[in-house]
Motif scaffolding. Structure first.
Motif, PDB file in Angstrom:
ATOM      1  N   ALA A  55       7.793 -27.278  46.849  1.00  8.78           N
ATOM      2  CA  ALA A  55       7.179 -28.401  47.562  1.00  8.78           C
ATOM      3  C   ALA A  55       6.963 -29.585  46.623  1.00  8.78           C
ATOM      4  O   ALA A  55       7.143 -30.737  47.021  1.00  8.78           O
ATOM      5  N   GLY A  56       6.603 -29.317  45.376  1.00  6.17           N
ATOM      6  CA  GLY A  56       6.437 -30.388  44.395  1.00  6.17           C
ATOM      7  C   GLY A  56       7.737 -31.127  44.132  1.00  6.17           C
ATOM      8  O   GLY A  56       7.757 -32.361  44.028  1.00  6.17           O
ATOM      9  N   ILE A  57       8.818 -30.392  44.029  1.00  8.96           N
ATOM     10  CA  ILE A  57      10.140 -31.002  43.831  1.00  8.96           C
ATOM     11  C   ILE A  57      10.494 -31.895  45.020  1.00  8.96           C
ATOM     12  O   ILE A  57      10.976 -33.014  44.853  1.00  8.96           O
ATOM     13  N   LEU A  58      10.230 -31.403  46.218  1.00  8.96           N
ATOM     14  CA  LEU A  58      10.551 -32.178  47.412  1.00  8.96           C
ATOM     15  C   LEU A  58       9.673 -33.417  47.536  1.00  8.96           C
ATOM     16  O   LEU A  58      10.148 -34.474  47.965  1.00  8.96           O
ATOM     17  N   ARG A  59       8.409 -33.306  47.158  1.00  4.82           N
ATOM     18  CA  ARG A  59       7.523 -34.476  47.215  1.00  4.82           C
ATOM     19  C   ARG A  59       8.023 -35.587  46.287  1.00  4.82           C
ATOM     20  O   ARG A  59       8.017 -36.760  46.657  1.00  4.82           O
TER      21      ARG A  59
END
Length: 105
Positions: free
Chosen positions: A32-36
């Motif tokens: 999720a951090g990568i996508l954010r």
């Protein structure tokens, strides 16, 4: 964070979460951090923002990969259009492949 993402993370234990989405909660947080970051870079200057947060987009894609439900069913569950559900899944796949941290076939 996404509303659906937060709710599911609080409601489910680690084992149940892995059974539902195919990933551990820790892996999901990293992803999720990568996508954010990718979403922020995509919309840095301008552009219409999506109704779903990056974390909710990840849940949508994981649900598709895990169960291969139709995009119509995904769209209904996440409050988006059918074509949007498809576009989100493709975008998530591309971002994760480009990140180099995940090997997707």
């Amino acid at each position: 964070m996404g509303a659906k993402y937060d709710e599911i993370m609080k409601k489910t234990d680690d084992i149940q979460f892995r059974r539902l989405y195919g990933y551990t909660k820790t892996a999901m947080k990293v992803t999720a951090g990568i996508l954010r970051k990718a979403y922020a870079a995509k919309h840095r200057r301008r552009g219409r923002h999506a109704k779903l947060d990056a974390a909710d987009m990840l849940l949508l894609a994981c649900k598709y990969w895990r169960e291969y439900v139709t995009f119509l069913s995904l769209a209904a569950g996440f409050g988006a259009a059918e074509s949007t559900a498809h576009d989100i899944t493709v975008w998530v796949e591309n971002v994760l492949i480009k990140s180099g941290r995940f090997g997707l076939p």
